[in-house]
Design an enzyme around this catalytic site. Structure first.
Site, PDB file in Angstrom:
ATOM      1  CG  ASN A 105     111.183  74.972  43.169  1.00  0.00           C
ATOM      2  OD1 ASN A 105     110.445  75.708  42.523  1.00  0.00           O
ATOM      3  ND2 ASN A 105     110.799  74.401  44.299  1.00  0.00           N
ATOM      4  N   GLY A 106     112.235  78.022  41.646  1.00  0.00           N
ATOM      5  CA  GLY A 106     112.081  79.387  42.149  1.00  0.00           C
ATOM      6  C   GLY A 106     112.081  80.374  40.999  1.00  0.00           C
ATOM      7  CE  LYS A 165      85.656  76.826  45.240  1.00  0.00           C
ATOM      8  NZ  LYS A 165      86.454  77.574  44.335  1.00  0.00           N
ATOM      9  CB  CYS A 210     110.446  73.340  39.471  1.00  0.00           C
ATOM     10  SG  CYS A 210     110.103  74.468  38.132  1.00  0.00           S
ATOM     11  CD  GLU A 253      83.726  74.007  43.296  1.00  0.00           C
ATOM     12  OE1 GLU A 253      84.454  74.940  43.633  1.00  0.00           O
ATOM     13  OE2 GLU A 253      83.763  73.525  42.156  1.00  0.00           O
ATOM     14  CD1 TRP A 262     104.305  75.401  37.291  1.00  0.00           C
ATOM     15  CD2 TRP A 262     103.259  73.587  36.530  1.00  0.00           C
ATOM     16  NE1 TRP A 262     102.989  75.710  37.131  1.00  0.00           N
ATOM     17  CE2 TRP A 262     102.325  74.623  36.663  1.00  0.00           C
ATOM     18  CE3 TRP A 262     102.831  72.339  36.057  1.00  0.00           C
ATOM     19  CZ2 TRP A 262     100.980  74.458  36.339  1.00  0.00           C
ATOM     20  CZ3 TRP A 262     101.494  72.186  35.750  1.00  0.00           C
ATOM     21  CH2 TRP A 262     100.592  73.230  35.894  1.00  0.00           C
ATOM     22  CE  LYS A 274      92.276  72.378  39.431  1.00  0.00           C
ATOM     23  NZ  LYS A 274      91.618  73.218  40.429  1.00  0.00           N
ATOM     24  CD  GLU A 282      85.529  81.101  44.292  1.00  0.00           C
ATOM     25  OE1 GLU A 282      84.818  81.257  43.283  1.00  0.00           O
ATOM     26  OE2 GLU A 282      86.378  80.206  44.396  1.00  0.00           O
ATOM     27  CG  HIS A 294      64.829  94.576  44.889  1.00  0.00           C
ATOM     28  ND1 HIS A 294      63.886  95.572  44.771  1.00  0.00           N
ATOM     29  CD2 HIS A 294      65.968  95.178  45.295  1.00  0.00           C
ATOM     30  CE1 HIS A 294      64.448  96.738  45.075  1.00  0.00           C
ATOM     31  NE2 HIS A 294      65.717  96.517  45.395  1.00  0.00           N
ATOM     32  NE  ARG A 330     107.581  70.262  43.902  1.00  0.00           N
ATOM     33  CZ  ARG A 330     107.670  70.971  45.016  1.00  0.00           C
ATOM     34  NH1 ARG A 330     107.261  70.465  46.151  1.00  0.00           N
ATOM     35  NH2 ARG A 330     108.176  72.188  45.014  1.00  0.00           N
TER      36      ARG A 330
HETATM   37  C1  F6R Z   1      85.459  76.124  40.983  1.00  0.00           C
HETATM   38  C2  F6R Z   1      86.155  75.666  39.806  1.00  0.00           C
HETATM   39  C3  F6R Z   1      85.507  75.871  38.476  1.00  0.00           C
HETATM   40  C4  F6R Z   1      86.505  76.545  37.518  1.00  0.00           C
HETATM   41  C5  F6R Z   1      85.915  76.630  36.105  1.00  0.00           C
HETATM   42  C6  F6R Z   1      86.845  77.326  35.141  1.00  0.00           C
HETATM   43  O1  F6R Z   1      86.127  75.764  42.152  1.00  0.00           O
HETATM   44  O2  F6R Z   1      87.235  75.150  39.883  1.00  0.00           O
HETATM   45  O3  F6R Z   1      84.364  76.623  38.593  1.00  0.00           O
HETATM   46  O4  F6R Z   1      86.795  77.802  38.026  1.00  0.00           O
HETATM   47  O5  F6R Z   1      85.648  75.340  35.622  1.00  0.00           O
HETATM   48  O6  F6R Z   1      88.048  76.653  34.996  1.00  0.00           O
HETATM   49  P1  F6R Z   1      89.326  77.353  34.409  1.00  0.00           P
HETATM   50  O7  F6R Z   1      89.744  78.416  35.354  1.00  0.00           O
HETATM   51  O8  F6R Z   1      90.330  76.249  34.276  1.00  0.00           O
HETATM   52  O9  F6R Z   1      88.921  77.915  33.076  1.00  0.00           O
END
Ligand code: F6R
Length: 642
Positions: A133-134, A519, A2, A522, A107, A637, A515, A538, A36
């Site tokens: 906010n909180g 990162k 928020c 991507e 939010w 995203k 992970e 293996h 935000r």
């Molecule tokens: C990696 C990334 C993507 C998401 C994936 C799932 O940094 O952002 O691999 O993790 O597209 O997205 P959500 O979590 O929104 O289902």
């Protein structure tokens, strides 16, 4: 996350400063907090006496506040502008303008996004308005107390309680003291602005753990969650510290600690441009969001442990009876959300003793999984909109399985399709690469594992309490890891020109390796592959040659010594090894070429800390290559297609 704004001005300020009317100024400040993220918005306005008018209730003649609210997602501020236009017009016609107002972009975390849940919230009399906010952790107890003494609550939010708490106190004192007394009854985090119809010359603001800055300009004082909202009116700003409260007026700020002692505020000149300010001084959103992880984890943990010492997830609408009977858990997700599931499996099996399978959503939905009414399917998705996860959940529902979701977006499609939800309270994530949503998903899965263990009577209450206390130490450990970004940069410079990288780990270190590699792929576009370290021999070990970079997650988990063997295997074939190593672990540090140290973490809770240097490694390599870390190529995203 928020955003709040509170503005009070002297009689002639707006004309002198060439500004529009106060509601327009307020809404444009809220606009600058849009980054935000928000799903609804609202403002409350008041007149000063010198304008010859106070807004009054026509029946009682008591001063009131004018409130406008809208819940049409990211169009809410536009909608507010339309709502307020007639009021501004009639004020102009009468030759006056509002002198103060408070506003909020919401939010949703507590109660779905709706006009009724949008701030400002008011007390029963309508003369007090509050934006917050909180999180009010003890909202349940407070709501019971307030309703039992006759207060009528009109929203599903924890924030509304604050207006009623102030109402209870204001009888014999002023707004500042009433607010101070009221917030003493609140556990949790808050940045609050309060407006009282009967106090037309000041507003009250108060803070604990949520951000709040106060800007001053010619005849105007503006308080907000972040600096962008102050730009254009303020020459200088002040940071209100935790547990400080202030009365603001066009003439200045009177700030105090909660004991009533005057607080020292130091002016900081406003020198940011709007773009930099929205990123809070970071070059990009990913850098900002990486650094928000301690606060995001803290917020996700808030309010989950009752004063009686038991873990509670009941706001999530999960039915205890049926959860107790679960005999198998399936976690489904994509990308980073799949990785958090892999990490969650360790606590689900170890603490709750339930067999747990983790699936990539797009595989799960087509593989004819064996589901029944005693299966629990957990859909993990930060956006709550990922098509494959949504479909996987529909399949589970059709097979009569119990379904819950873990998401960062209230009322998103996936959360609407599941019986229960655990919200990660990370605030909006703008950078495409998941960082703070990933670490809070892990936190949510760990809480769920603990909750299931509690329901099934597998851990004593004191064991639950002590494990939860261990979880509460994680934000500080994450902060320590974040403070070492410069050390990671040194290693990033060594590897930025390589094309192929291998990540290895065992136990929870394996999904951490996955992970880290994701990162790197991507945002830095390097070929980064992750393997369980024991699997190297293996096949993949054939690819190791002199100069190959291997990144080994080698913190002190259960299989720490076995990692030493794997590190030696790749070293003896000429690899350059970067180790993620615990502080004071000289033994592992001596085996690797570069050691990136992280603090030692309680067992099973290490992933969130160990992943930090890997997030930074990808971030720094991408920046060294001049890439846009927030908007990597080919990625979105929210992935709403199959
Ligand atoms: C990696 C990334 C993507 C998401 C994936 C799932 O940094 O952002 O691999 O993790 O597209 O997205 P959500 O979590 O929104 O289902």
């Amino acid at each position: 996350m928020c955003g709040i704004v509170a503005i009070i001005r002297s009689h002639t300020t707006l004309e002198e400063n060439n500004l529009e009317s106060l509601p327009e100024v307020l809404i444009s400040s809220l606009n600058r907090l849009e980054y935000r993220g928000y799903d609804s918005a609202g403002i409350a306005l008041g007149y000063a006496e010198e304008d010859g008018v106070l807004s009054t209730d026509p029946d009682t003649r008591r001063p009131t506040i004018e409130r406008f609210r809208a819940a049409v997602s990211t169009r809410s501020l536009e909608e507010l502008k339309k709502q307020v236009e007639p009021a501004v017009h009639s004020a102009h016609t009468a030759g006056r303008d509002y002198n103060r107002g408070i506003g909020h972009t919401r939010w949703a975390t507590h109660g779905r996004p709706s006009e009724q849940n949008a701030h400002p919230h008011q007390d029963c009399s309508g003369s007090i308005a509050v934006v917050h906010n909180g999180i009010v952790e003890n909202w349940r107890e407070l709501a019971d107390e307030l309703t039992s003494t006759g207060h009528l609550l009109e929203s599903e939010t924890d924030s509304e309680l604050i207006a009623h708490l102030i109402e209870e106190e204001i009888g014999d004192t002023d707004m500042l003291e009433a607010t101070r007394r009221a917030i003493k009854r609140i556990n949790g985090s808050f940045a609050i602005a309060v407006m009282d119809a009967n106090s037309p010359h000041s507003l009250v603001v108060v803070r604990r753990l949520s951000p709040l800055v106060i800007g001053t300009g010619k005849g105007i004082c503006v308080t907000a969650s972040d600096i962008p909202a102050l730009l254009g009116f303020a020459d200088a700003y002040y940071v209100l510290e935790d547990d400080e409260i202030a009365s603001i007026s066009p003439d200045g700020i009177h700030a105090f600690d909660f004991a009533g002692n005057p607080a020292q505020l130091h002016p900081i000149p406003v020198s940011w441009d709007i773009d930099a300010a929205q990123k809070s001084g970071y070059d990009d959103f990913m850098g900002k969001e990486l650094n928000e992880q301690p606060a995001a984890i803290k917020d996700t943990l808030l309010g989950r442990m009752t004063t009686a010492g038991s873990l509670t997830l009941d706001e999530t609408r999960i039915d205890d009876e049926s959860l107790r009977d679960v005999d198998k858990v399936f976690v489904v997700g994509c990308g980073s959300s799949y990785h958090s599931g892999l990490i969650g499996k360790y606590t689900l099996e170890h603490w709750a003793r339930i067999p747990t399978e983790i699936d990539i959503s797009s595989e799960f939905r087509y593989r004819d999984p064996i589901l029944s009414s005693s299966s629990l399917v957990i859909g993990v998705s930060q956006s709550g909109e990922t098509m494959d996860t949504l479909r996987a959940i529909s399949l589970a529902k059709n097979s009569k399985a119990k379904v819950i979701s873990i998401s960062n977006v209230v009322d998103s499609s996936i959360t609407r399709h599941t019986g229960g939800v655990i919200y990660t309270r990370a605030g909006p994530e703008v950078g495409v690469a998941a960082t703070k949503t990933f670490s809070t998903q892990i936190t949510a899965l760990q809480m769920l594992a603990l909750y299931l263990a509690q329901l099934r009577g597998l851990l004593y209450p004191d064991e639950i309490g002590s494990l939860f206390d261990q979880m509460r130490t994680i934000p500080d450990l994450v902060q320590t890891a974040l403070d070492r970004s410069e050390e990671v940069l040194t290693v990033a410079k060594e590897i930025a020109d390589r094309r192929d990288l291998f990540y290895i780990g065992r136990n929870t270190g394996y999904p951490v390796a996955l992970e880290g590699a994701l990162k790197m792929k991507e945002i830095a576009y390097l070929r980064a592959e992750a393997y369980p370290a024991g699997e190297l021999k293996h096949g993949p070990i054939a690819l190791i040659e002199p100069g190959t970079i291997v990144i080994a997650v080698a913190t002190r988990g259960r299989l720490w010594e076995k990692m030493h063997t794997n590190i030696s295997e790749v070293k003896s074939r000429g690899a350059t090894v970067v180790g993620i190593v615990n502080d004071e672990d000289d033994q592992t540090a001596s085996l690797v070429d570069y050691a990136l140290f992280v603090p030692k973490t309680p067992p099973l809770l290490d992933a969130v800390v160990d992943v930090i240097p890997l997030q930074f490694l990808a971030y720094h390599v991408a920046k060294l290559k001049g890439l846009n870390v927030d908007r990597p190529r080919n990625l979105a995203k929210t992935v709403t297609v199959e």
